[in-house]
Write a protein that holds these residues in place. Sequence first.
Motif, PDB file in Angstrom:
ATOM      1  N   SER A 115       0.832  -1.220   0.000  1.00  0.00           N
ATOM      2  CA  SER A 115       0.000   0.000   0.000  1.00  0.00           C
ATOM      3  C   SER A 115       0.860   1.261   0.000  1.00  0.00           C
ATOM      4  CB  SER A 115      -0.918   0.008   1.216  1.00  0.00           C
ATOM      5  OG  SER A 115      -1.789  -1.079   1.161  1.00  0.00           O
ATOM      6  N   LEU A 116       1.578   1.481  -1.093  1.00  0.00           N
ATOM      7  CA  LEU A 116       2.462   2.644  -1.159  1.00  0.00           C
ATOM      8  C   LEU A 116       1.997   3.659  -2.199  1.00  0.00           C
ATOM      9  CD1 LEU A 116       5.928   0.800  -1.021  1.00  0.00           C
ATOM     10  CD2 LEU A 116       4.689   1.803   0.874  1.00  0.00           C
ATOM     11  N   THR A 117       0.865   3.364  -2.842  1.00  0.00           N
ATOM     12  CA  THR A 117       0.397   4.272  -3.886  1.00  0.00           C
ATOM     13  C   THR A 117      -0.214   5.539  -3.291  1.00  0.00           C
ATOM     14  OG1 THR A 117      -1.598   2.934  -3.918  1.00  0.00           O
ATOM     15  CG2 THR A 117      -0.052   2.575  -5.699  1.00  0.00           C
ATOM     16  N   VAL A 118      -0.314   6.577  -4.134  1.00  0.00           N
ATOM     17  CA  VAL A 118      -0.952   7.828  -3.712  1.00  0.00           C
ATOM     18  C   VAL A 118      -2.430   7.538  -3.468  1.00  0.00           C
ATOM     19  CG1 VAL A 118      -1.592  10.163  -4.468  1.00  0.00           C
ATOM     20  CG2 VAL A 118       0.687   9.276  -4.957  1.00  0.00           C
ATOM     21  N   PRO A 119      -3.013   8.014  -2.365  1.00  0.00           N
ATOM     22  CA  PRO A 119      -4.409   7.690  -2.039  1.00  0.00           C
ATOM     23  C   PRO A 119      -5.402   8.197  -3.083  1.00  0.00           C
ATOM     24  CG  PRO A 119      -3.294   8.729  -0.176  1.00  0.00           C
ATOM     25  CD  PRO A 119      -2.390   8.873  -1.358  1.00  0.00           C
ATOM     26  N   ASP A 120      -6.585   7.602  -3.042  1.00  0.00           N
ATOM     27  CA  ASP A 120      -7.645   8.014  -3.956  1.00  0.00           C
ATOM     28  C   ASP A 120      -8.145   9.399  -3.584  1.00  0.00           C
ATOM     29  OD1 ASP A 120      -9.392   7.819  -6.005  1.00  0.00           O
ATOM     30  OD2 ASP A 120     -10.416   6.017  -5.305  1.00  0.00           O
ATOM     31  N   GLU A 121      -8.644  10.118  -4.586  1.00  0.00           N
ATOM     32  CA  GLU A 121      -9.212  11.445  -4.338  1.00  0.00           C
ATOM     33  C   GLU A 121     -10.709  11.409  -4.570  1.00  0.00           C
ATOM     34  OE1 GLU A 121      -7.340  15.165  -5.439  1.00  0.00           O
ATOM     35  OE2 GLU A 121      -5.754  13.976  -6.346  1.00  0.00           O
ATOM     36  N   PHE A 122     -11.430  12.190  -3.803  1.00  0.00           N
ATOM     37  CA  PHE A 122     -12.877  12.225  -3.953  1.00  0.00           C
ATOM     38  C   PHE A 122     -13.350  13.649  -4.199  1.00  0.00           C
ATOM     39  CE2 PHE A 122     -11.903   8.627  -1.142  1.00  0.00           C
ATOM     40  CZ  PHE A 122     -12.434   7.605  -1.917  1.00  0.00           C
ATOM     41  N   THR A 123     -14.384  13.772  -5.030  1.00  0.00           N
ATOM     42  CA  THR A 123     -14.948  15.091  -5.312  1.00  0.00           C
ATOM     43  C   THR A 123     -15.777  15.537  -4.115  1.00  0.00           C
ATOM     44  OG1 THR A 123     -16.934  14.112  -6.271  1.00  0.00           O
ATOM     45  CG2 THR A 123     -15.108  14.549  -7.780  1.00  0.00           C
ATOM     46  N   GLU A 124     -16.095  16.828  -4.077  1.00  0.00           N
ATOM     47  CA  GLU A 124     -16.931  17.359  -2.993  1.00  0.00           C
ATOM     48  C   GLU A 124     -18.281  16.658  -2.961  1.00  0.00           C
ATOM     49  OE1 GLU A 124     -16.055  19.413  -0.514  1.00  0.00           O
ATOM     50  OE2 GLU A 124     -14.053  19.240  -1.395  1.00  0.00           O
ATOM     51  N   TRP A 144     -17.747   8.305  -0.676  1.00  0.00           N
ATOM     52  CA  TRP A 144     -16.315   8.088  -0.433  1.00  0.00           C
ATOM     53  C   TRP A 144     -16.071   6.875   0.456  1.00  0.00           C
ATOM     54  CZ3 TRP A 144     -14.318   8.264   4.517  1.00  0.00           C
ATOM     55  CH2 TRP A 144     -15.162   8.816   5.494  1.00  0.00           C
ATOM     56  N   TRP A 145     -16.881   6.713   1.536  1.00  0.00           N
ATOM     57  CA  TRP A 145     -16.620   5.576   2.439  1.00  0.00           C
ATOM     58  C   TRP A 145     -17.019   4.254   1.776  1.00  0.00           C
ATOM     59  CZ3 TRP A 145     -20.295   2.174   3.996  1.00  0.00           C
ATOM     60  CH2 TRP A 145     -21.646   2.575   3.984  1.00  0.00           C
ATOM     61  N   LYS A 146     -18.019   4.304   0.880  1.00  0.00           N
ATOM     62  CA  LYS A 146     -18.400   3.090   0.157  1.00  0.00           C
ATOM     63  C   LYS A 146     -17.283   2.670  -0.801  1.00  0.00           C
ATOM     64  CE  LYS A 146     -23.430   3.698   0.299  1.00  0.00           C
ATOM     65  NZ  LYS A 146     -24.660   3.911  -0.497  1.00  0.00           N
ATOM     66  N   GLN A 147     -16.654   3.688  -1.424  1.00  0.00           N
ATOM     67  CA  GLN A 147     -15.536   3.371  -2.333  1.00  0.00           C
ATOM     68  C   GLN A 147     -14.336   2.835  -1.562  1.00  0.00           C
ATOM     69  OE1 GLN A 147     -14.467   5.962  -5.501  1.00  0.00           O
ATOM     70  NE2 GLN A 147     -16.548   6.673  -5.842  1.00  0.00           N
ATOM     71  N   LYS A 164      -4.358   6.913   5.852  1.00  0.00           N
ATOM     72  CA  LYS A 164      -3.800   7.500   4.637  1.00  0.00           C
ATOM     73  C   LYS A 164      -4.766   8.509   4.014  1.00  0.00           C
ATOM     74  CE  LYS A 164      -1.671   4.690   1.653  1.00  0.00           C
ATOM     75  NZ  LYS A 164      -1.538   3.792   0.486  1.00  0.00           N
ATOM     76  N   PHE A 165      -6.055   8.141   3.973  1.00  0.00           N
ATOM     77  CA  PHE A 165      -7.076   9.022   3.398  1.00  0.00           C
ATOM     78  C   PHE A 165      -7.197  10.311   4.208  1.00  0.00           C
ATOM     79  CE2 PHE A 165     -11.685  10.236   3.455  1.00  0.00           C
ATOM     80  CZ  PHE A 165     -11.703  10.809   2.199  1.00  0.00           C
ATOM     81  N   LEU A 173       3.609  11.932   1.818  1.00  0.00           N
ATOM     82  CA  LEU A 173       3.542  12.204   3.267  1.00  0.00           C
ATOM     83  C   LEU A 173       2.418  11.412   3.926  1.00  0.00           C
ATOM     84  CD1 LEU A 173       4.160  16.077   3.333  1.00  0.00           C
ATOM     85  CD2 LEU A 173       5.712  14.317   4.189  1.00  0.00           C
ATOM     86  N   ALA A 174       1.286  11.296   3.207  1.00  0.00           N
ATOM     87  CA  ALA A 174       0.156  10.513   3.736  1.00  0.00           C
ATOM     88  C   ALA A 174       0.550   9.046   3.869  1.00  0.00           C
ATOM     89  CB  ALA A 174      -1.055  10.652   2.816  1.00  0.00           C
ATOM     90  N   GLY A 175       1.274   8.543   2.849  1.00  0.00           N
ATOM     91  CA  GLY A 175       1.754   7.160   2.895  1.00  0.00           C
ATOM     92  C   GLY A 175       2.716   6.936   4.044  1.00  0.00           C
ATOM     93  N   ALA A 176       3.617   7.902   4.260  1.00  0.00           N
ATOM     94  CA  ALA A 176       4.582   7.811   5.362  1.00  0.00           C
ATOM     95  C   ALA A 176       3.870   7.844   6.719  1.00  0.00           C
ATOM     96  CB  ALA A 176       5.577   8.967   5.269  1.00  0.00           C
ATOM     97  N   THR A 177       2.843   8.696   6.837  1.00  0.00           N
ATOM     98  CA  THR A 177       2.081   8.796   8.090  1.00  0.00           C
ATOM     99  C   THR A 177       1.370   7.477   8.384  1.00  0.00           C
ATOM    100  OG1 THR A 177       1.698  11.152   7.645  1.00  0.00           O
ATOM    101  CG2 THR A 177       0.283  10.122   9.298  1.00  0.00           C
ATOM    102  N   ALA A 178       0.724   6.908   7.344  1.00  0.00           N
ATOM    103  CA  ALA A 178       0.002   5.644   7.526  1.00  0.00           C
ATOM    104  C   ALA A 178       0.963   4.506   7.866  1.00  0.00           C
ATOM    105  CB  ALA A 178      -0.785   5.310   6.265  1.00  0.00           C
TER     106      ALA A 178
END
Length: 346
Positions: A48-57, A65-68, A139-140, A168-173
């Motif tokens: 799990s080192l990929t850049v996290p998914d992004e969600f629209t407003e 977002w939580w379902k995805q 990560k999210f 940074l999110a990946g490093a934090t997770a």
Amino acid sequence: FLFSIDADGTMTVDWNEWRDHFMFNPATDIEEIIRYWKHSTVLDIGDSLTVPDEFTEEEKKTGQWWKQLLAGGVAGAVSRTGTAPLDRLKVMMQVHGSKSNKMNIASGFKQMLKEGGVRSLWRGNGVNVVKIAPETAIKFWAYEQYKKILTKDDGKLGTVERFVSGSLAGATAQTSIYPMEVLKTRLAVGKTGQYSGMFDCAKKILKREGVKAFYKGYVPNILGIIPYAGIDLGVYELLKSTWLEHYASSSANPGVFVLLGCGTVSSTCGQLASYPLALIRTRMQAQASVEGAPQLNMVSLFQRIIATEGIRGLYRGIAPNFMKVLPAVSISYVVYEKMKQNLGIA
């Protein structure tokens, strides 16, 4: 998208460019195309080192977002379980493979089956599945926070800022769930009956080696995030733009095989770049459990592998690692699509 319309490169879109673009690239729903290309971010290959998914407003407000994330988590769990024997073989080859111990794919499987039977092929998979949920959630959350900090005054977030936020999110997770990474490695290289489970393994490590043992190999692990995430993201974007440029004449919808191909190639390139650091991390995590192995730090271990095994030594276990990429990506994609249908977000 705007670059693809701006045919003459003037940074403005005139009527002729707008008309030609939609005449030659007919699409009924632009959002659907963008969503389609976002699929790659949920393809789970076990790291799990990929850049996290992004969600629209809109996705955030409607709760999609939580379902995805749930669909992605379940897809990851099924994918990792399906490819767990290859993952354990990779860890065994990383830790025990050397010039003196010529462990290959066939002999590695034979050794594992002889030592612990068929069930032993899935040793350590429980921890690997359990850590998906906390890692994804952290990560999210971290990605959203870093994006807010790095967003420019005009409200725009560039590719560099997005990559830095993701890394940074990946490093934090990874920092939060790293002890579980150590447990997974120890269980994978452990002998039959050595540990009765995840908690027994944690207790024994704590008793014999103390808290510090849960962060062995942490530095190479964090260093590995940057080349992995950067190359994975960069190669995927390159492949995507190349496909759109050359083959999107009749439709901008790439189809499943193009998408899986892009995801597989980009993940493989990312792994290739960060693999030596992943090997050093695994060796450091397992050092204390290997009899007679000296307790070396990252630099010393790196020097020792180069001196005794050469450059090839840094890539031990990479064959089963590559073998699991395609099945992992395929299983992940199919389960993700099924989960989305069941959750009503397809």
